[in-house]
Design a protein around this motif. Structure first.
Motif, mmCIF file in Angstrom:
data_model
loop_
_atom_site.group_PDB
_atom_site.id
_atom_site.type_symbol
_atom_site.label_atom_id
_atom_site.label_comp_id
_atom_site.label_asym_id
_atom_site.label_seq_id
_atom_site.Cartn_x
_atom_site.Cartn_y
_atom_site.Cartn_z
ATOM 1 N N GLY A 53 0.804 -1.213 0.000
ATOM 2 C CA GLY A 53 0.000 0.000 0.000
ATOM 3 C C GLY A 53 0.838 1.263 0.000
ATOM 4 N N GLU A 54 0.173 2.379 0.244
ATOM 5 C CA GLU A 54 0.836 3.682 0.138
ATOM 6 C C GLU A 54 0.639 4.582 1.347
ATOM 7 O OE1 GLU A 54 2.938 4.577 -2.042
ATOM 8 O OE2 GLU A 54 2.708 3.005 -3.523
ATOM 9 N N THR A 55 -0.567 4.720 1.866
ATOM 10 C CA THR A 55 -0.796 5.770 2.875
ATOM 11 C C THR A 55 -1.455 5.229 4.130
ATOM 12 O OG1 THR A 55 -2.923 6.405 1.873
ATOM 13 C CG2 THR A 55 -0.948 7.573 1.124
ATOM 14 N N ALA A 56 -0.861 4.206 4.727
ATOM 15 C CA ALA A 56 -1.408 3.665 5.969
ATOM 16 C C ALA A 56 -1.333 4.668 7.112
ATOM 17 C CB ALA A 56 -0.681 2.376 6.347
ATOM 18 N N ILE A 57 -0.530 5.723 6.974
ATOM 19 C CA ILE A 57 -0.422 6.710 8.047
ATOM 20 C C ILE A 57 -1.749 7.422 8.299
ATOM 21 C CG2 ILE A 57 0.299 8.651 6.571
ATOM 22 C CD1 ILE A 57 2.322 9.341 8.863
ATOM 23 N N ASP A 58 -2.645 7.405 7.302
ATOM 24 C CA ASP A 58 -3.938 8.051 7.517
ATOM 25 C C ASP A 58 -4.838 7.266 8.460
ATOM 26 O OD1 ASP A 58 -4.609 5.952 5.843
ATOM 27 O OD2 ASP A 58 -5.542 7.171 4.291
ATOM 28 N N LEU A 59 -4.405 6.064 8.882
ATOM 29 C CA LEU A 59 -5.211 5.227 9.769
ATOM 30 C C LEU A 59 -4.831 5.361 11.240
ATOM 31 C CD1 LEU A 59 -5.281 1.820 7.821
ATOM 32 C CD2 LEU A 59 -6.849 3.756 7.619
ATOM 33 N N VAL A 60 -3.601 5.781 11.538
ATOM 34 C CA VAL A 60 -3.090 5.591 12.892
ATOM 35 C C VAL A 60 -3.920 6.321 13.951
ATOM 36 C CG1 VAL A 60 -0.737 5.020 12.208
ATOM 37 C CG2 VAL A 60 -1.361 7.417 12.600
ATOM 38 N N ASP A 61 -4.443 7.487 13.643
ATOM 39 C CA ASP A 61 -5.248 8.197 14.632
ATOM 40 C C ASP A 61 -6.735 7.913 14.485
ATOM 41 O OD1 ASP A 61 -5.330 9.560 12.222
ATOM 42 O OD2 ASP A 61 -5.455 11.547 13.152
ATOM 43 N N LEU A 62 -7.108 7.029 13.557
ATOM 44 C CA LEU A 62 -8.508 6.637 13.391
ATOM 45 C C LEU A 62 -8.803 5.258 13.952
ATOM 46 C CD1 LEU A 62 -9.195 7.871 9.733
ATOM 47 C CD2 LEU A 62 -9.789 9.020 11.883
ATOM 48 N N LEU A 63 -7.771 4.452 14.189
ATOM 49 C CA LEU A 63 -7.997 3.155 14.829
ATOM 50 C C LEU A 63 -8.556 3.373 16.236
ATOM 51 C CD1 LEU A 63 -4.675 1.321 13.858
ATOM 52 C CD2 LEU A 63 -6.932 0.962 12.849
#
Length: 302
Positions: free
Chosen positions: A52-62
């Motif tokens: 993938g490419e942009t897993a960083i967009d998940l870290v504060d949404l988990l």
């Protein structure tokens, strides 16, 4: 998925599987699905199709509170997934596997290495040795069901900063280009993780995907300044095909940033974007030995 099913595994496919854009679904949907899978006691392992490419967009949404209440579930992958593997281990204390993604899983493991399925099935000790192999994937267009790596040539681990090495510590690390964005945030506090495990020490591993040597050099200096290597007993560096700079090779970038630490570096390991893959378990207690003809890493899941 058929390969896993043929070996007796039940495979659950998520809803976030749209391959037409840079991500498979909006961040909120992906975060909710990943949280649900990791919290589901019927799901024992989550493996992405690809990095993938942009897993960083998940870290504060988990949902970190829900995850903290759940039984640990294996999360396996590499590349951009390092962005999730790292905080799952450092924040929750769960073991996570930097290994193959789903697309790599059917490839046969060469002599010396172990398949990630073997690592997650027992506490160890899991011993792996230098495979001596540099390989590549078969393009999906050439063979979508390939199970044998395409051999490129020989390769081997090398030491920098020591004549021989025996080092023990808790493993932590991943892909440089993705992890550097977590440094200095609550999701990439490896310095605190090191303090927590100061009695054991850390074995930090890093690998470059595609950025040029000057960028990798800057990124590694950033991780150094963020305290990632303060408790390191050794640093493992993955083999890479990322480009050199006209004035600096990828190896020189690593030495420039990390050589000043006085910590032994083990170069050219099979832990990155050049297959085959030596799976490493974040949080495992590992011993690395590089001495003469002995090149091995042993991992205990305790």
């Amino acid at each position: 998925m058929d390969w896993l099913r043929d070996r007796g595994y039940d495979v659950v496919v998520g809803e976030c599987m749209d391959g037409s854009g840079i991500t498979s679904a909006p961040a909120e949907a992906r975060a909710a699905e990943l949280t649900a899978m990791l919290c589901d006691p019927q799901v024992r392992c989550v493996v992405p199709p690809w990095g993938g490419e942009t897993a960083i967009d998940l870290v504060d949404l988990l949902d970190w509170d829900a995850l903290a209440e759940a039984e640990p579930t294996w999360l396996v992958g590499y590349s951009d997934l390092s962005t999730i593997l790292l905080p799952i281990t450092t924040r929750l204390g769960w073991a996570t596997v930097h290994g193959d993604n789903l697309a790599d899983t059917p490839y046969r493991t060469p002599a010396g290495l172990r398949h990630w399925l073997d690592l997650v099935s027992g506490a160890g000790p899991h011993v792996q040795r230098d495979s001596g192999l540099v390989a590549d994937w078969w393009r999906f267009e050439e063979d979508p069901r390939a199970t044998e790596w395409r051999e490129v040539g020989p390769g081997g681990w090398r030491l920098h900063g020591a004549e021989s090495l025996t080092a023990t510590g808790r493993l932590v690390g991943g892909c440089i280009e993705t992890m550097v964005n977590l440094a200095g945030t609550p999701y990439g506090d490896v310095a605190a993780f090191g303090r927590q495990h100061a009695a054991d020490g850390l074995i930090v591993y890093v690998e470059a995907c595609e950025d040029g040597a000057a960028t990798i050099c800057r990124n590694l200096h950033g991780l150094r300044l963020a305290g990632w290597f303060e408790h390191a007993t050794a640093i493992l560096v993955g083999r890479t095909k990322a480009p050199d700079h006209p004035g600096m090779t990828q190896e020189e970038a690593v030495v420039d940033a990390l050589g000043r630490l006085g910590v032994p570096l083990v170069l050219d390991m099979e832990i990155g974007h050049v297959p085959p893959h030596l799976p490493l378990v974040n949080g495992a207690l590992a011993t690395v030995v590089v001495d003469g003809d002995t090149h091995q890493v042993t991992q205990d899941l305790r």
